[in-house]
Design a protein around this motif. Structure first.
Motif, PDB file in Angstrom:
ATOM      1  N   MET B   1      25.137  -3.133 -50.615  1.00  0.00           N
ATOM      2  CA  MET B   1      23.909  -2.823 -51.355  1.00  0.00           C
ATOM      3  C   MET B   1      23.235  -4.136 -51.712  1.00  0.00           C
ATOM      4  O   MET B   1      23.054  -4.991 -50.914  1.00  0.00           O
ATOM      5  N   ASN B   2      22.973  -4.408 -52.948  1.00  0.00           N
ATOM      6  CA  ASN B   2      22.127  -5.547 -53.257  1.00  0.00           C
ATOM      7  C   ASN B   2      22.885  -6.867 -53.297  1.00  0.00           C
ATOM      8  O   ASN B   2      23.058  -7.460 -54.349  1.00  0.00           O
ATOM      9  N   ALA B 327      25.545   2.355 -62.638  1.00  0.00           N
ATOM     10  CA  ALA B 327      26.351   1.564 -61.702  1.00  0.00           C
ATOM     11  C   ALA B 327      27.779   2.095 -61.705  1.00  0.00           C
ATOM     12  O   ALA B 327      28.397   2.201 -62.755  1.00  0.00           O
ATOM     13  N   ARG B 329      31.888   1.942 -60.547  1.00  0.00           N
ATOM     14  CA  ARG B 329      32.843   0.822 -60.549  1.00  0.00           C
ATOM     15  C   ARG B 329      32.799  -0.019 -59.271  1.00  0.00           C
ATOM     16  O   ARG B 329      32.786  -1.244 -59.348  1.00  0.00           O
ATOM     17  N   PRO B 330      32.760   0.592 -58.093  1.00  0.00           N
ATOM     18  CA  PRO B 330      32.742  -0.250 -56.876  1.00  0.00           C
ATOM     19  C   PRO B 330      31.555  -1.211 -56.845  1.00  0.00           C
ATOM     20  O   PRO B 330      31.673  -2.333 -56.362  1.00  0.00           O
ATOM     21  N   TRP B 331      30.440  -0.763 -57.411  1.00  0.00           N
ATOM     22  CA  TRP B 331      29.262  -1.628 -57.387  1.00  0.00           C
ATOM     23  C   TRP B 331      29.483  -2.859 -58.256  1.00  0.00           C
ATOM     24  O   TRP B 331      29.175  -3.984 -57.864  1.00  0.00           O
ATOM     25  N   GLN B 335      29.658  -6.687 -57.096  1.00  0.00           N
ATOM     26  CA  GLN B 335      28.763  -7.705 -57.657  1.00  0.00           C
ATOM     27  C   GLN B 335      29.544  -8.956 -58.055  1.00  0.00           C
ATOM     28  O   GLN B 335      29.164 -10.077 -57.722  1.00  0.00           O
ATOM     29  N   ALA B 406      34.589  -4.002 -64.154  1.00  0.00           N
ATOM     30  CA  ALA B 406      34.270  -2.646 -63.712  1.00  0.00           C
ATOM     31  C   ALA B 406      34.861  -1.587 -64.622  1.00  0.00           C
ATOM     32  O   ALA B 406      34.337  -0.484 -64.735  1.00  0.00           O
TER      33      ALA B 406
END
Ligand SMILES: Nc1ncnc2c1ncn2[C@@H]1O[C@H](COP(=O)(O)OP(=O)(O)OP(=O)(O)O)[C@@H](O)[C@H]1O
Ligand SMILES: [Mg+2]
Lengths: 234, 417
Positions: B1-2, B327, B329-331, B335, B406
């Motif tokens: 993702m970002n 958001a 946890r994986p995100w 990050q 997370a």
């Protein structure tokens, strides 16, 4: 006119915090139903459990006992990531302290929930711009929070809450850090959102603010003390 | 993702905490630096040595004014040595007689070769050779003939060229180039032979060269009239090697007036001597550098973990907010991992630049102190290793802080002051 659907349905929920030996009953036995399109103010003295209830409604927290069904789904037993998905899709938060990312522009701040929703960059930007224009900040979207006044920051936060087009908007003392005139402006904005069809729930302990809502729920010691329609106008 | 956002956040974190992150990144840089610089330098040396070993045939050895490898300050001593001049080498060859095959040659780099309107870059090695060059050295022809004693004696304008030169000068000719003319600094030469393609030894092409009779070379293309030449000697058999070496040393000492109590004023390198001389040095350098490099990287890992834990703590509210906004946890884990990997790569990049730069400078130092064969070996594999190592460190030491972030409770996190 048929009654709108029930979005929030909590039944006999309680929340107990354990602090060492001591148990704090933040919520004792609260039942509440809120329908789509309502405008509700939660009131009560400090420590009565308003924020605890609000966090529960916003799926940030789960009850110690009781049931919570959000828009027909039982959320009281969901795990962290499922709750995150619901928050992202259905709930817009507005905080007393704004909680903007200091190093990001207004536009980037408003885009944030869409990032987690997996919306593509150009679509994100378009929707964030639209949301900022809706709260009257079209001119300021490239400014950082520290270049904005308190009222403007809260508008950015409201735009962020709106951008995902959530089922409900939850605001915990959204005017608590603002002077009374700016507070009234923010309340006018909430009023407009409600009139355009949004469901708004806010926590406040100021009668002036609560008067904007159409229904007032009063808490005391973790219990619902009264739940009345508001016929006054601001 | 970002991912881009996380990378910027990492850069931001470095900027916000210059000293703390600077120190952490410094230890990564040092580790990467040690690994890259040492690998590059030893590879350069290895190539220089093996290039020479490869060109020396079996049971052959090389007599030079200075050794192929010079370490430390001893090069001053070598620079004082008198050159092995062409006449001296000829005399040596005469005295060796039939006991061995002697070839006299010399190389100068940086020539521009022309033919018609075409011209090469000024990077062609010009080599003066004699009729025994192809016997003593492991080089052969793919077309044409070699240089004869007559070519040398009568200074005939003939040349043997490598394939790189052909591609540059005769791009449109598909057949043989024998008989065509080339110009080397206003002198015309006729092509009589083509070298068999050898390919490059990483960076330095073995085919980018032109061979001409030694007499022409000495007359027109040496910087000083008495420039030192290389003498290669091939013993008649493997068994005769040691006695031939002894004989060559004796003759050389006599020719160069070395008194019995003095040490040799020339170097005699056999394949074995070269490789053992070299491998001792390079193994030691590699071991020391890699151990200290890996040590620095491990220490840096702890530093990275610490830095990330502080970063998680400082950004508790931000994490709470992100979780509130949806958001998962994986995100959050991703990050923070991207952030710690980015930090490691930033440190690694600094170390890579410093390491490559230092290795390049040291290679140039070797070259200017007499090792003309050495070329800079760009340490691709060491760089790749460093990138992988930095990624692993970022992952390995970043996972705990990332996991901690997370699993923060969003309410607690939002309330954090
Ligand atoms: N994480 C926690 N751990 C322990 N006790 C808590 C925690 N959060 C809230 N409480 C307790 O629960 C009770 C209700 O708190 P809550 O924050 O909901 O009150 P509130 O109505 O929002 O008050 P205020 O108007 O001051 O914001 C308080 O007694 C508080 O001390
Ligand atoms: Mg509160």
């Amino acid at each position: 006119m048929a009654e709108a659907r029930i979005i929030i349905d909590i039944a006999h929920i309680s929340k107990v915090y354990t602090m060492g030996e001591e148990q704090v009953h933040a919520l004792r036995d609260v039942s509440l139903q809120i329908r789509a399109g309502e405008y509700v103010a939660l009131m009560g003295p400090s420590g009565s459990g308003k924020s605890t209830l609000m966090n529960m409604l916003g799926c940030l927290d789960t009850p110690s006992s009781g049931h919570y069904s959000f828009d027909g789904e039982d959320v009281s037993t969901m795990d962290d990531d499922d709750l995150a998905a619901i928050r992202n899709r259905d709930i817009g938060f507005v905080f007393q302290t704004f909680n903007l990312l200091p190093r990001a522009s207004a536009l980037r701040n408003v885009e944030l929930p869409l990032v987690y929703a997996g919306v593509g960059a150009s679509e994100r930007e378009r929707r964030a711009e639209e949301a900022l224009e809706n709260v009257g900040l079209g001119e300021r979207m490239h400014h950082r929070p520290n270049e904005l006044s308190g009222g403007q920051r809260q508008r950015v936060a409201i735009a962020r809450a709106l951008v995902t087009n959530p089922s409900i908007i939850l605001a915990d003392e959204p005017t608590g850090n603002l002077d009374s005139r700016t507070g009234q402006e923010i309340m006018t904005l909430f009023g407009n959102l409600w009139r355009s069809g949004h469901t708004v729930i806010l926590v406040t302990h100021e009668e002036d603010i609560a008067r904007h809502a159409r229904r007032i729920v009063r808490l005391r010691d973790g219990l619902v003390e009264s739940d009345t329609p508001n016929t006054q106008t601001p | 993702m970002n991912v881009a956002e996380s990378i910027w956040m990492a850069v931001d974190a470095v900027r916000a905490q210059k000293l703390r992150s600077g120190l952490t990144l410094l230890s990564i840089s040092i580790g990467v630096f040690a690994i890259i610089a040492s690998t590059s330098i030893t590879t350069s040396l290895q190539e220089a040595v093996s290039g020479q070993m490869a060109s020396l045939g079996e049971h052959s050895f090389l007599i030079q004014r200075t050794p192929t490898l010079t370490f430390g300050s001893s090069w001053r001593k070598y620079m004082k040595r008198k050159p092995i001049s062409y006449p001296q080498a000829l005399e040596f060859k005469r005295l060796m007689g039939l006991d061995a095959i002697v070839s006299i040659s010399n190389t100068n780099p940086g020539f521009t070769i022309k033919a018609g309107n075409e011209s090469t870059d000024p990077d062609v090695a010009l080599i003066g050779i004699d009729d025994q060059y192809f016997t003593v050295n492991a080089v052969s022809l793919s077309d044409g003939r070699t240089i004869t004693p007559h070519d040398v004696d009568f200074q005939r304008p003939v040349a043997i060229i490598g394939n790189d030169v052909i591609t540059k000068l005769f791009p449109s000719i598909s057949g043989s180039v024998l008989g065509r003319s080339i110009t080397i600094r206003n002198q015309l030469f006729t092509i009589i032979g083509v070298l068999e393609t050898k390919g490059g030894v990483l960076g330095q092409s073995q085919d980018n060269r032109v061979l001409i009779p030694m007499t022409n070379f000495v007359k027109y293309y040496t910087w000083e009239w008495d420039q030192s030449v290389d003498v290669s000697v091939r013993a008649v058999s493997r068994d005769a090697l040691m006695s031939t070496v002894d004989e060559a040393i004796g003759i050389m000492r006599a020719l160069r007036d070395v008194k019995p109590w003095e040490e040799n004023t020339f170097e005699l390198d056999t394949n074995e001597a070269l490789s053992s001389q070299f491998s001792g040095f390079s193994t030691a350098l590699l071991i020391v550098a890699w151990i200290s490099g890996l040590g620095a990287l491990a220490a840096a890992g702890i530093g990275i973990m610490n830095m990330m834990l502080v970063s998680v703590k400082e950004r508790t509210r931000e994490i709470g907010l992100r979780k509130a906004l949806g958001a998962r946890r994986p995100w959050i884990i991703r990050q923070f991992l991207v952030e710690s990997i980015t930090l490691c790569q930033l440190g690694g990049m600094a170390g890579t630049i410093a390491g490559v730069g230092t290795a390049w400078m040291i290679t140039m130092l070797f070259r200017s102190s007499g090792m003309s064969d050495i070329t800079f070996a760009f340490p691709w594999s060491a760089i790749l290793f460093s990138v992988v190592a930095c990624t692993m460190i970022g992952l390995g030491f970043g996972i705990y802080p990332a996991f901690k972030a997370a699993t923060l409770d969003p309410i607690e996190a939002l309330r954090y002051e």
